[in-house]
Design an enzyme around this catalytic site. Sequence first.
Site, PDB file in Angstrom:
ATOM      1  N   CYS A   1      71.215  48.500  40.923  1.00  0.00           N
ATOM      2  CA  CYS A   1      70.801  49.615  41.780  1.00  0.00           C
ATOM      3  C   CYS A   1      69.326  49.920  41.527  1.00  0.00           C
ATOM      4  O   CYS A   1      68.923  50.175  40.381  1.00  0.00           O
ATOM      5  CB  CYS A   1      71.649  50.847  41.485  1.00  0.00           C
ATOM      6  SG  CYS A   1      71.037  52.359  42.260  1.00  0.00           S
TER       7      CYS A   1
ATOM      8  N   CYS B   1      68.729  53.431  40.168  1.00  0.00           N
ATOM      9  CA  CYS B   1      69.070  53.516  38.743  1.00  0.00           C
ATOM     10  C   CYS B   1      67.965  52.906  37.883  1.00  0.00           C
ATOM     11  O   CYS B   1      67.635  53.422  36.812  1.00  0.00           O
ATOM     12  CB  CYS B   1      70.387  52.789  38.474  1.00  0.00           C
ATOM     13  SG  CYS B   1      71.799  53.495  39.341  1.00  0.00           S
TER      14      CYS B   1
ATOM     15  N   ASP C   1      28.451  34.250  43.313  1.00  0.00           N
ATOM     16  CA  ASP C   1      27.552  33.448  42.498  1.00  0.00           C
ATOM     17  C   ASP C   1      27.243  32.185  43.309  1.00  0.00           C
ATOM     18  O   ASP C   1      27.955  31.876  44.263  1.00  0.00           O
ATOM     19  CB  ASP C   1      28.245  33.100  41.178  1.00  0.00           C
ATOM     20  CG  ASP C   1      27.384  32.232  40.291  1.00  0.00           C
ATOM     21  OD1 ASP C   1      26.177  32.476  40.221  1.00  0.00           O
ATOM     22  OD2 ASP C   1      27.930  31.297  39.677  1.00  0.00           O
TER      23      ASP C   1
ATOM     24  N   ASP D   1      32.191  31.731  38.499  1.00  0.00           N
ATOM     25  CA  ASP D   1      32.904  30.755  37.665  1.00  0.00           C
ATOM     26  C   ASP D   1      32.352  30.612  36.258  1.00  0.00           C
ATOM     27  O   ASP D   1      32.964  29.970  35.420  1.00  0.00           O
ATOM     28  CB  ASP D   1      32.894  29.379  38.344  1.00  0.00           C
ATOM     29  CG  ASP D   1      31.518  28.733  38.298  1.00  0.00           C
ATOM     30  OD1 ASP D   1      30.518  29.464  38.414  1.00  0.00           O
ATOM     31  OD2 ASP D   1      31.448  27.504  38.146  1.00  0.00           O
TER      32      ASP D   1
ATOM     33  N   ASP E   1      29.233  35.247  34.317  1.00  0.00           N
ATOM     34  CA  ASP E   1      29.811  36.041  35.404  1.00  0.00           C
ATOM     35  C   ASP E   1      30.861  37.039  34.905  1.00  0.00           C
ATOM     36  O   ASP E   1      31.268  37.934  35.642  1.00  0.00           O
ATOM     37  CB  ASP E   1      30.469  35.125  36.454  1.00  0.00           C
ATOM     38  CG  ASP E   1      29.454  34.263  37.177  1.00  0.00           C
ATOM     39  OD1 ASP E   1      28.318  34.733  37.362  1.00  0.00           O
ATOM     40  OD2 ASP E   1      29.781  33.123  37.540  1.00  0.00           O
TER      41      ASP E   1
END
Length: 756
Positions: free
Chosen positions: A12, A15, A460, A648, A652
Amino acid sequence: MKVVYIVENVDCAVCAGNLENAIKKLSFIKSASLDFVKLKLYIETIEDYNETETELTKKLQLLTTKVLPNVTIKNLSSLSFVEKRKKQLGQTVAERKAMPLATSHKAMQDDELEQKLNELNLGQNQETNSNQCCSLDKCKKKPKKLKINFLSKEFVRIYLCLFFFILGLALPINFYIKLPFYLTAYIVIGYDVILSAIKNIFKGKLLDEKFLMSLASIAAFVVGEHPEAVMVMLLYQIGELFSDNAVSKTRNAIDEIVNLKAENANLVVDGKIEVITPEELKKGDLILIKVGEKVPTDVIIKKGETNFDVSSITGESVPAFKTEGEQVLSGSINLSSAVYALVESEYKNSTVAKILELVENNGANKSRAENFITKFARFYTPVVVFVAIILFSLFPLYGTVFDGLKRAAVFLVISCPCALVISVPLTYFCGLGLSAKNGLLIKGANVLDGINSLKAICFDKTGTLTYGKFVISEVNAVNCDSDEMLKYLQLAESTSNHPIAKCIINGKNINTNLIKNSKEILGQGVLVNLNSGERILCGNEKLLQKYKVPFNPEQLNGTIIYVALNKRYLGYVVINDEIKSDAKFEINKLNTNRIKTIMLTGDNAATANYVASCVGLSEVRSNLLPQDKVTEFNKVKAENKYVAFVGDGVNDAPVLNTATVGYSMGLNGSDSAIECSDVVIMTDNIASVNHSIKIAKTTRRLVIENIVFSLGVKLAIMILNILGISNMYLAVFADVGVSIIAILNAVRIFMLKLKK
């Protein structure tokens, strides 16, 4: 301390929400999130909590038993797959780790490897021809389809109920003889619901849907509506059965999407194959990857060549051809020929392990809609109960006490918020699953909300808009010949791991004994002191300006590396990087969707402007050091509020941390960038940014549809009930029927087509 638990026997959603709220109230709990879809409980304790995980588990289980007596929780970390395999393998993980590095393949020479591969592949080809199997579909393990078992115990009960119910309707006999048939049908189909309701009464729980359904149907029996009482319970049970099946089917579909892990690995030891678990592999081990098998961890091909299905990792449908010396990511499937490979990383550091960790933990980060529904259900239920009490108290206006009781019961059944509590998180879960299927690892439902809000995206340049594969396009020596300048340049760059440095060295053997020491200056270049007392400077114009070397700055398309020996300027080389083929098309799509596109790069203005003009970026900000990137990004964020960053590199990471949504490249990106990002792009493809936006928008649309539909239907039937027009059939539809429709609407996201 952060712990993840498997939750068992929760059927449930309401619940589950009650249990989550109860756990959050514990003094030593910092945060708690129960994902009903994945049946996982994410716990984070306060910083000064000093008890063990075992003690924490005992306390949580004690509370869980009080709130939901039949529910159990199990610590995910205690379910060790490796431990279960120790006895079968006859060798512990510790013993395997203690073996010297790469001893498993020393005994086998290249010619012996090739001979064994030829024998193995010849046998494989004969088997393939006899079975007429060489396609991707045959090699790939297909998802299991969940089918409804119409001969199960639940359906037998439905058949029996219908039998007695139809007899009661069909027999031309009086009321008192019909009653036993209806009563038998009712008990057959509803006994478990009634027993559960009775148990809940003694536990002080009077507002769960089983109690309400029992109350409503018994009230119908009391007022003489026997067929309605039976049909209400029958429809409820059928609805619950199909609802549970729909949720289970969705869970199964998501599990198959992220079913990346290989069960076994074929370790080669002294020419023999030993089947072990991926967790037991160590760097340098030699393994055999047969046709149809998943790659257990990230590897480098040692001998042989073959095609790999990488769709589970990157979302790319075209097989990738790999030969000796090339990397293959874990989770890829061997399609063509058996190959030998050297383990590049242990399983815990492999691509698959990182993906599964992200997928396992994304349920802890709930969306705004999920948090709203949780709070809404908390206040919604008491309000509905109050209205039901008023309805019952006003029975003199429209009938007897039984009429008032029935109308109040119908109102309570209508009000059950299960449709919302299940469908909203399920929709987000499906959105995350679809993303994973297409090579996008999104770290939580809250990230999808962030993507929907984006007004600008900063990129970038190197490795993001370009491939990051550098070549020297121009050499210009000033106060010496080109060979002398390149000799000093390569000597200095041999001390750096930067991609540009690797391009300059180009695999040549450099006599590093000439170097006394070196220093890499972030964002500027390299300073190297030689044993002879000379000093080499290699980098951008900022480096030469810093050390006051006289030179003429150049304005050229490309990255310019200036070279100086002591105070003498030697010249420069120009490094160029190829722009990604799809960058212009994808940037144009973002511009069309009114998302501002900006480049933040450390490259010179000429190179940055050239790339920006080629791909169609809105703005360019160049010559930025890592700290400058953060400053400029904060300026963009102040102007646009919701801003993403796509990068990457190591430099960064600070910007990715600051962004509303941080995207990192998963194949070639640095570990720190991946760690700091919210979305990992496994294809290193800019198209994935647009894919994530499309998935996020579709997810939000389906969530809004489910909320509006669920609340709209319930509100309409509540009003009809207050007016005395609705009945228990409509109440059951408003509860179970609406839940099923909302669940089916949520899984529609898997029909979304993303152009590759």
